[in-house]
Scaffold this active site. Structure first.
Site, PDB file in Angstrom:
ATOM      1  N   ASP A  40       0.877  -1.159   0.000  1.00 15.30           N
ATOM      2  CA  ASP A  40       0.000   0.000   0.000  1.00 15.30           C
ATOM      3  C   ASP A  40       0.925   1.222   0.000  1.00 15.30           C
ATOM      4  O   ASP A  40       2.126   1.095   0.277  1.00 15.30           O
ATOM      5  CB  ASP A  40      -0.866  -0.055   1.266  1.00 15.30           C
TER       6      ASP A  40
ATOM      7  N   ASP B  22      -0.071   5.069   0.999  1.00 15.70           N
ATOM      8  CA  ASP B  22      -0.310   5.990   2.103  1.00 15.70           C
ATOM      9  C   ASP B  22      -0.292   5.246   3.426  1.00 15.70           C
ATOM     10  O   ASP B  22      -1.103   4.346   3.652  1.00 15.70           O
ATOM     11  CB  ASP B  22      -1.686   6.665   1.947  1.00 15.70           C
TER      12      ASP B  22
END
Ligand code: B16
Ligand code: MG
Length: 221
Positions: A9, A11
């Site tokens: 991922d 953020d």
């Protein structure tokens, strides 16, 4: 030892843009007379911009037209983009680059899967655009996390079966999406929030290749 791909991922895993999303949403919420707490903000992590706005408006039962919502979302995005333009490779979390390098040396493919429509801008700021074998961002999917689409699509681009993929995620919606895609998942953050993950650590620097491989082994026993 069957781990073939590691999907990151963006953020909250590679860089702290999660904080900038929070600051921008908090600023917008304040303009609407809404207090956005850190606790409620957890629900916004990993979900799309539009879904995030709907969650904020629901706090006060505010109902708006799609056009009004788009204007608000655009306003938040301008603030977010301003915040991220000051980022450099110095903002990459410690532990990320050594982990990616170890994965590559071991022949494990790496990918990035972010709900953010700004993911390419962020990666460019960090000098990381060319580090992944595949990148899927918010512009390339119809359903955002917790729907599994983003991870299924990433595995497809890598040509790796889902059960040979491991996802690293900081959001409850992201962990849910990874599990729904049939993948292993390491959560970064609070184990009470990320309870669906196979392993939860407090920081990406705590993750080693050995730890990732042991999860796959644990899964198979
Ligand atoms: P944007 P991730 C997600 O990215 C963020 O966690 C989430 O808070 C944000 O609303 C979403 O991207 C959409 O971002 O407004 O930039 O399109 O965690 O999936 O990398
Ligand atoms: Mg995240």
């Amino acid at each position: 030892m069957d781990l073939q791909a590691c999907i990151f991922d963006l953020d909250g895993v590679i860089v702290d843009t999660a904080m900038y999303h929070y600051l921008a949403w908090k600023r917008l919420a304040a303009e609407l007379g809404i207090v956005l707490t850190e606790e409620y903000n957890e629900r916004l992590k990993g979900v799309s911009r539009f879904d995030s706005l709907n969650l904020i408006l629901a706090l006060k039962g505010i109902s708006l037209t799609d056009e009004e919502k788009n204007q608000l979302a655009e306003k938040k995005n301008k603030w977010f983009v301003d915040y991220i333009h000051s980022m450099t490779e110095k903002n990459i979390y410690p532990g990320v680059q050594p982990l990616i390098s170890d994965l590559k040396k071991a022949g494990i493919r790496t990918a990035l899967a972010s709900s953010s429509k700004n993911a390419f801008t962020v990666l460019r700021q960090l000098g990381m655009l060319h580090q992944f074998d595949a990148i899927v961002d918010g512009n390339m999917i119809i359903n955002t996390k917790p729907h599994p689409e983003i991870f299924t699509k990433t595995a497809g681009l890598l040509n790796v079966p889902p059960d040979k993929c491991l996802v690293i995620e900081d959001a409850a919606a992201g962990v849910e999406a990874a599990k729904a895609a049939g993948m292993s998942c390491v959560g970064i953050g609070d184990s009470a929030i990320l309870h669906q993950a196979d392993l939860v650590v407090s920081h990406v620097s705590e993750i080693s290749l050995e730890k990732l491989r042991s999860i796959k082994l644990t899964d198979k026993t």
